[in-house]
Design an enzyme around this catalytic site. Structure first.
Site, PDB file in Angstrom:
ATOM      1  N   CYS A   1       0.821  -1.211   0.000  1.00 30.00           N
ATOM      2  CA  CYS A   1       0.000   0.000   0.000  1.00 30.00           C
ATOM      3  C   CYS A   1       0.854   1.260   0.000  1.00 30.00           C
ATOM      4  O   CYS A   1       1.900   1.312   0.634  1.00 30.00           O
ATOM      5  CB  CYS A   1      -0.888   0.044   1.240  1.00 30.00           C
ATOM      6  SG  CYS A   1      -1.939  -1.378   1.410  1.00 30.00           S
TER       7      CYS A   1
ATOM      8  N   ARG B   1       5.103  -0.154  -6.067  1.00 29.31           N
ATOM      9  CA  ARG B   1       5.082  -0.928  -4.827  1.00 29.31           C
ATOM     10  C   ARG B   1       4.158  -2.147  -4.932  1.00 29.31           C
ATOM     11  O   ARG B   1       4.240  -3.046  -4.097  1.00 29.31           O
ATOM     12  CB  ARG B   1       4.617  -0.038  -3.664  1.00 29.31           C
ATOM     13  CG  ARG B   1       5.569   1.101  -3.380  1.00 29.31           C
ATOM     14  CD  ARG B   1       4.904   2.162  -2.532  1.00 29.31           C
ATOM     15  NE  ARG B   1       4.677   1.725  -1.181  1.00 29.31           N
ATOM     16  CZ  ARG B   1       5.478   2.001  -0.153  1.00 29.31           C
ATOM     17  NH1 ARG B   1       6.561   2.704  -0.345  1.00 29.31           N
ATOM     18  NH2 ARG B   1       5.198   1.581   1.050  1.00 29.31           N
TER      19      ARG B   1
ATOM     20  N   TRP C   1      -2.894  -2.748  -1.544  1.00 27.63           N
ATOM     21  CA  TRP C   1      -2.507  -4.145  -1.794  1.00 27.63           C
ATOM     22  C   TRP C   1      -3.279  -4.956  -0.764  1.00 27.63           C
ATOM     23  O   TRP C   1      -3.042  -4.827   0.438  1.00 27.63           O
ATOM     24  CB  TRP C   1      -0.995  -4.295  -1.616  1.00 27.63           C
ATOM     25  CG  TRP C   1      -0.460  -5.631  -2.002  1.00 27.63           C
ATOM     26  CD1 TRP C   1      -0.152  -6.038  -3.266  1.00 27.63           C
ATOM     27  CD2 TRP C   1      -0.137  -6.719  -1.132  1.00 27.63           C
ATOM     28  NE1 TRP C   1       0.340  -7.320  -3.229  1.00 27.63           N
ATOM     29  CE2 TRP C   1       0.359  -7.769  -1.935  1.00 27.63           C
ATOM     30  CE3 TRP C   1      -0.221  -6.923   0.247  1.00 27.63           C
ATOM     31  CZ2 TRP C   1       0.766  -8.989  -1.421  1.00 27.63           C
ATOM     32  CZ3 TRP C   1       0.183  -8.141   0.771  1.00 27.63           C
ATOM     33  CH2 TRP C   1       0.667  -9.159  -0.069  1.00 27.63           C
TER      34      TRP C   1
ATOM     35  N   ASN D   1      -1.579   2.085   5.588  1.00 32.93           N
ATOM     36  CA  ASN D   1      -0.687   1.030   5.112  1.00 32.93           C
ATOM     37  C   ASN D   1      -0.298   0.201   6.328  1.00 32.93           C
ATOM     38  O   ASN D   1       0.049   0.767   7.360  1.00 32.93           O
ATOM     39  CB  ASN D   1       0.549   1.704   4.479  1.00 32.93           C
ATOM     40  CG  ASN D   1       1.631   0.717   4.116  1.00 32.93           C
ATOM     41  OD1 ASN D   1       1.400  -0.494   4.072  1.00 32.93           O
ATOM     42  ND2 ASN D   1       2.820   1.225   3.850  1.00 32.93           N
ATOM     43  N   GLY D   2      -0.365  -1.133   6.217  1.00 36.04           N
ATOM     44  CA  GLY D   2      -0.008  -1.966   7.370  1.00 36.04           C
ATOM     45  C   GLY D   2      -1.233  -2.683   7.893  1.00 36.04           C
ATOM     46  O   GLY D   2      -2.250  -2.783   7.195  1.00 36.04           O
TER      47      GLY D   2
ATOM     48  N   GLU E   1      17.292 -18.003  -7.658  1.00 30.34           N
ATOM     49  CA  GLU E   1      16.844 -16.655  -8.049  1.00 30.34           C
ATOM     50  C   GLU E   1      16.197 -16.704  -9.442  1.00 30.34           C
ATOM     51  O   GLU E   1      15.193 -16.045  -9.693  1.00 30.34           O
ATOM     52  CB  GLU E   1      18.050 -15.701  -8.003  1.00 30.34           C
ATOM     53  CG  GLU E   1      17.866 -14.334  -8.644  1.00 30.34           C
ATOM     54  CD  GLU E   1      16.760 -13.467  -8.033  1.00 30.34           C
ATOM     55  OE1 GLU E   1      16.162 -13.853  -7.017  1.00 30.34           O
ATOM     56  OE2 GLU E   1      16.482 -12.405  -8.627  1.00 30.34           O
TER      57      GLU E   1
ATOM     58  N   LYS F   1      12.435 -15.547 -10.288  1.00 32.98           N
ATOM     59  CA  LYS F   1      12.135 -14.539 -11.316  1.00 32.98           C
ATOM     60  C   LYS F   1      11.087 -15.078 -12.289  1.00 32.98           C
ATOM     61  O   LYS F   1      10.147 -14.391 -12.650  1.00 32.98           O
ATOM     62  CB  LYS F   1      13.399 -14.187 -12.120  1.00 32.98           C
ATOM     63  CG  LYS F   1      14.357 -13.252 -11.434  1.00 32.98           C
ATOM     64  CD  LYS F   1      13.883 -11.820 -11.508  1.00 32.98           C
ATOM     65  CE  LYS F   1      14.247 -11.007 -10.299  1.00 32.98           C
ATOM     66  NZ  LYS F   1      13.762 -11.393  -9.009  1.00 32.98           N
TER      67      LYS F   1
ATOM     68  N   GLU G   1       7.593 -15.353 -10.590  1.00 36.83           N
ATOM     69  CA  GLU G   1       6.919 -14.098 -10.249  1.00 36.83           C
ATOM     70  C   GLU G   1       6.486 -13.318 -11.496  1.00 36.83           C
ATOM     71  O   GLU G   1       5.484 -12.625 -11.476  1.00 36.83           O
ATOM     72  CB  GLU G   1       7.696 -13.227  -9.253  1.00 36.83           C
ATOM     73  CG  GLU G   1       9.088 -12.846  -9.568  1.00 36.83           C
ATOM     74  CD  GLU G   1       9.808 -12.115  -8.415  1.00 36.83           C
ATOM     75  OE1 GLU G   1       9.201 -11.787  -7.399  1.00 36.83           O
ATOM     76  OE2 GLU G   1      11.014 -11.872  -8.565  1.00 36.83           O
TER      77      GLU G   1
ATOM     78  N   HIS H   1      18.221 -36.914  -5.511  1.00 36.02           N
ATOM     79  CA  HIS H   1      17.530 -37.259  -4.265  1.00 36.02           C
ATOM     80  C   HIS H   1      16.031 -36.940  -4.327  1.00 36.02           C
ATOM     81  O   HIS H   1      15.384 -36.811  -3.292  1.00 36.02           O
ATOM     82  CB  HIS H   1      18.177 -36.526  -3.085  1.00 36.02           C
ATOM     83  CG  HIS H   1      19.609 -36.922  -2.884  1.00 36.02           C
ATOM     84  ND1 HIS H   1      19.980 -38.203  -2.549  1.00 36.02           N
ATOM     85  CD2 HIS H   1      20.750 -36.224  -3.027  1.00 36.02           C
ATOM     86  CE1 HIS H   1      21.300 -38.275  -2.464  1.00 36.02           C
ATOM     87  NE2 HIS H   1      21.790 -37.085  -2.754  1.00 36.02           N
TER      88      HIS H   1
ATOM     89  N   LYS I   1       6.283  -4.547  -4.144  1.00 40.41           N
ATOM     90  CA  LYS I   1       7.717  -4.239  -4.150  1.00 40.41           C
ATOM     91  C   LYS I   1       8.274  -4.230  -2.742  1.00 40.41           C
ATOM     92  O   LYS I   1       9.358  -4.716  -2.477  1.00 40.41           O
ATOM     93  CB  LYS I   1       7.904  -2.870  -4.811  1.00 40.41           C
ATOM     94  CG  LYS I   1       9.343  -2.395  -4.907  1.00 40.41           C
ATOM     95  CD  LYS I   1      10.050  -3.138  -5.996  1.00 40.41           C
ATOM     96  CE  LYS I   1      11.513  -2.810  -6.100  1.00 40.41           C
ATOM     97  NZ  LYS I   1      12.247  -3.962  -6.673  1.00 40.41           N
TER      98      LYS I   1
HETATM   99  C1  G6P Z   1       9.242  -8.468  -2.299  1.00 38.67           C
HETATM  100  C2  G6P Z   1       9.767  -8.103  -3.674  1.00 38.67           C
HETATM  101  C3  G6P Z   1      11.050  -8.873  -3.958  1.00 38.67           C
HETATM  102  C4  G6P Z   1      12.058  -8.634  -2.847  1.00 38.67           C
HETATM  103  C5  G6P Z   1      11.490  -8.977  -1.476  1.00 38.67           C
HETATM  104  C6  G6P Z   1      12.399  -8.509  -0.354  1.00 38.67           C
HETATM  105  O1  G6P Z   1       8.787  -9.776  -2.304  1.00 38.67           O
HETATM  106  O2  G6P Z   1       8.808  -8.375  -4.665  1.00 38.67           O
HETATM  107  O3  G6P Z   1      11.589  -8.436  -5.193  1.00 38.67           O
HETATM  108  O4  G6P Z   1      13.193  -9.408  -3.083  1.00 38.67           O
HETATM  109  O5  G6P Z   1      10.241  -8.311  -1.287  1.00 38.67           O
HETATM  110  O6  G6P Z   1      12.431  -7.118  -0.377  1.00 38.67           O
HETATM  111  P1  G6P Z   1      13.591  -6.242   0.209  1.00 38.67           P
HETATM  112  O7  G6P Z   1      13.160  -4.827  -0.088  1.00 38.67           O
HETATM  113  O8  G6P Z   1      13.639  -6.512   1.685  1.00 38.67           O
HETATM  114  O9  G6P Z   1      14.849  -6.623  -0.472  1.00 38.67           O
END
Ligand code: G6P
Length: 607
Positions: free
Chosen positions: A2, A27, A74, A98-99, A479, A483, A486, A502, A602
């Site tokens: 948010c 965000r 959000w 927010n929160g 990673e 990617k 997501e 395994h 974000k």
């Molecule tokens: C969210 C974002 C990711 C990020 C993660 C941790 O899930 O979509 O891209 O890696 O948060 O965020 P930070 O700001 O703590 O690196």
């Protein structure tokens, strides 16, 4: 997650609120809304989905009020819908938030008994009703705000607009960041300075527990004991232009392509290419006294931590454990005396990482915060701050911030090794040269998009994709899988190549693409054997390696992707790029929302 904005000004607030909200889009959100004070009443406009929907709605009424608040939501409590979108309001008060208000159920029950009628499923709505209840009891807007805040449990940031106090916005910070922007005869609030960048560069950050009363030309900040306090006003370097998309189709692509330059900036910040020395802030503990290191992070930042574990253990000989913040905090692990904990976070605001940090701090650990946002909460709570210098990252999926984290961590590993006298001059020079070679190698790799597009076309119809790698390529494989899922919503998992036999190898058939991250390092042969095992079971391999590495697989793999030759030490930095490019192109081919994938945020400011 948010986003909050607020404007108390001299011009119609609506266009500015919408512009600020657009800047908070990165965000992640699923509905948006604004509330404007117009002719003595609060008018609300709310829409599900993107801000353009809100814009279309607002344009019909064209409100002219100069005071307003806005929000990108959000969803947490309640589905994304107009009903649940913020601002929430009564006739007297509107709120954006927010929160999470943890005790909203009790508050709602109590207020319903008093006759308040709720129209949403959100936790936020109790704030508007609670403030209204205090107004009904004869309290002023200021006291109503103060008393409302006293009743709320949880971590949040909020802004309140009162119908009968048209010259003021009240706001508060508890757990989620909030910035006040100072203009000429107008004031702004925003979840981050980025939102306010086109309006002002003069920013005052509220501190934990603060709340504030904001007028057109003045503002007063109160701390959690309601004492008036002074908080510094900072000049931010952010400008409106800095987060434009330029000619790029997506922020993500722009940010991927910025990586060679970012690598240069990080090297510049943490090393001296002439003397080949590293420059890190002084640590409160002597380096020899660091008995162990705990790295804690979420998401992509966690994978940066996992990569660093190999580097720090190998070169600096410090035992490293790496934890996902959300689990670390619940385990309540005993932490050593004189322990050091490193928290990695792009945003510096991730709720779980912050909570884990607070736990480590309470246990007397020395806290290192590695963040991309220097004004963030994690930065402020850390004993030592290591900035990642990637510049604002807008694409929800982290790209340049990840490789910037890796670069800082690679430098840190060698720095610690040097300080602990564990590295010979020749080796240090060799590794330093490897770091210096990264920007150019990235440039070279990014010149040609078609190899990545070929891989993406190959993945398009897959239901599941497996990524595998060994050593530092294991975290890069994970990673890569993150990617892909997501961005393209294709199920993907990253495995340690040695673990395939395994269990995961049971998944292999001719329909499952297996992406192999295999730089030419000391583990190459072992990974190559695992690839043979996959091919023997008809697995469709995308083999990523340098010219020599891909050679044996030219005829056996479905696709080979040739990478520039690179030192094994720095391979994760370079091999992160095909992970990003493949996910990016798969998403664009599938037509998904690259910069704001569904359901993601974000900066995750809820637990
Ligand atoms: C969210 C974002 C990711 C990020 C993660 C941790 O899930 O979509 O891209 O890696 O948060 O965020 P930070 O700001 O703590 O690196």
């Amino acid at each position: 997650m948010c986003g909050i904005v607020g404007i108390i000004g001299k011009n119609p607030a609506t266009p500015l609120l919408l512009e600020c909200l657009k800047r908070l889009e990165y965000r992640g959100y699923d509905s948006a809304g604004i509330a404007i004070l117009e002719q003595g009443q609060i008018d609300r406009y709310r829409a599900e989905g993107k801000i353009v929907h809100l814009q279309t709605l607002v344009e019909k009424s064209n409100p002219q009020g100069t005071v307003g608040i806005g929000h990108t939501r959000w969803a947490t409590h309640g589905v994304p819908s107009v009903r649940n979108a913020h601002p929430h309001a009564t006739d007297l008060v509107a709120v954006v938030h927010n929160g999470i208000i943890e005790n909203f159920r009790e508050l709602r029950e109590m207020l319903e008994k008093k006759g308040h009628i709720f129209t949403s499923e959100t936790d936020t709505e109790v704030i508007a009703h609670l403030a209204t209840e205090y107004l009904n009891q004869g309290e002023s807007a200021k006291t109503a705000t103060q008393k409302t805040l006293q009743q709320l449990h949880g971590a949040f940031a909020l802004a309140l607009l009162f119908k009968d106090k048209p010259d003021t916005i009240f706001c508060a910070r508890r757990g989620s960041p909030l910035a006040i922007g100072l203009g000429e005869g107008e004031m702004f609030i925003g979840s981050d300075a980025l939102a306010l960048a086109p309006l002002t560069q003069k920013i005052c950050y509220l501190e934990e527990g603060d709340w504030a009363e904001i007028g057109k030309t003045t503002f007063t900040v109160y701390d959690e004991t309601n004492q008036s306090v002074t908080r510094p006003i900072k000049q931010t370097a952010l400008t409106g232009a800095m987060i434009g998309k330029g000619d790029y189709k997506h922020f993500m692509l722009k940010e991927i392509l910025e990586q060679p330059a970012v690598m240069g900036d990080v090297l510049h910040a943490y090393s001296n290419p002439h003397t080949m020395d590293f420059a890190f802030p002084e640590f409160p503990l002597p380096f020899e006294a660091i008995a162990s290191l705990r790295i804690i992070a979420c998401g992509t930042s966690y994978y940066a931590g996992l990569t660093a574990q190999y580097w720090i253990e190998k070169y600096a000989r410090i035992p490293v454990t790496v934890d996902i913040a959300s689990e670390f905090r619940y385990r309540k692990p005993p932490l050593p005396k004189n322990g050091v904990a490193l928290f990695i976070s792009q945003s510096g605001e991730t709720a779980d990482t912050l909570a884990a940090l607070q736990y480590a701090k309470d246990q007397g650990q020395t806290i290192i915060g590695m963040v991309n946002v220097p004004e963030s909460s994690i930065a402020r709570l850390s004993d030592v701050v290591l900035e990642t210098h990637a510049g604002p990252e807008i694409g929800v999926a982290s790209t340049k911030a990840f490789t910037a984290q890796l670069m800082v961590l690679a430098c840190l590993s060698l720095h610690l090794a040097g300080k602990r006298s564990l590295i010979k001059e020749d080796e240090k020079k060799d590794l330093f040269q490897a770091l210096l070679a990264i920007p150019e190698a990235m440039n070279q790799l990014l010149l040609e998009e078609s190899p990545f597009i070929q891989c993406s076309n190959f993945l398009l119809d897959a239901r599941d994709v497996i990524y595998m790698g060994r050593g530092t390529s294991f975290s890069i494989a994970m990673e890569g899988a993150l990617k892909l899922k997501e961005l393209s919503y294709i199920h993907a998992e990253g495995y340690a190549a040695g673990e395939m036999k395994h269990g995961p190898i049971a998944l292999i058939d001719e329909k499952v693409p297996v992406i192999v991250v295999a730089p030419s390092d000391s583990l190459y042969e072992k990974t190559a054997s695992n690839v043979e095992e996959v091919i023997a079971r008809k697995g469709q391999v995308v083999f990523i390696g340098d010219k020599d590495g891909i050679h044996p697989f030219k005829d056996k793999a479905a696709i080979t992707l040739e990478m520039p030759k690179i030192h094994a030490f720095t391979a994760p930095l370079l091999y992160a790029l095909p992970m990003q490019m493949i996910a990016y192109h798969t998403a664009t081919l599938k037509g998904t929302d690259v910069d704001q994938p569904r359901n993601l945020a974000k900066s995750v400011t809820v637990e």
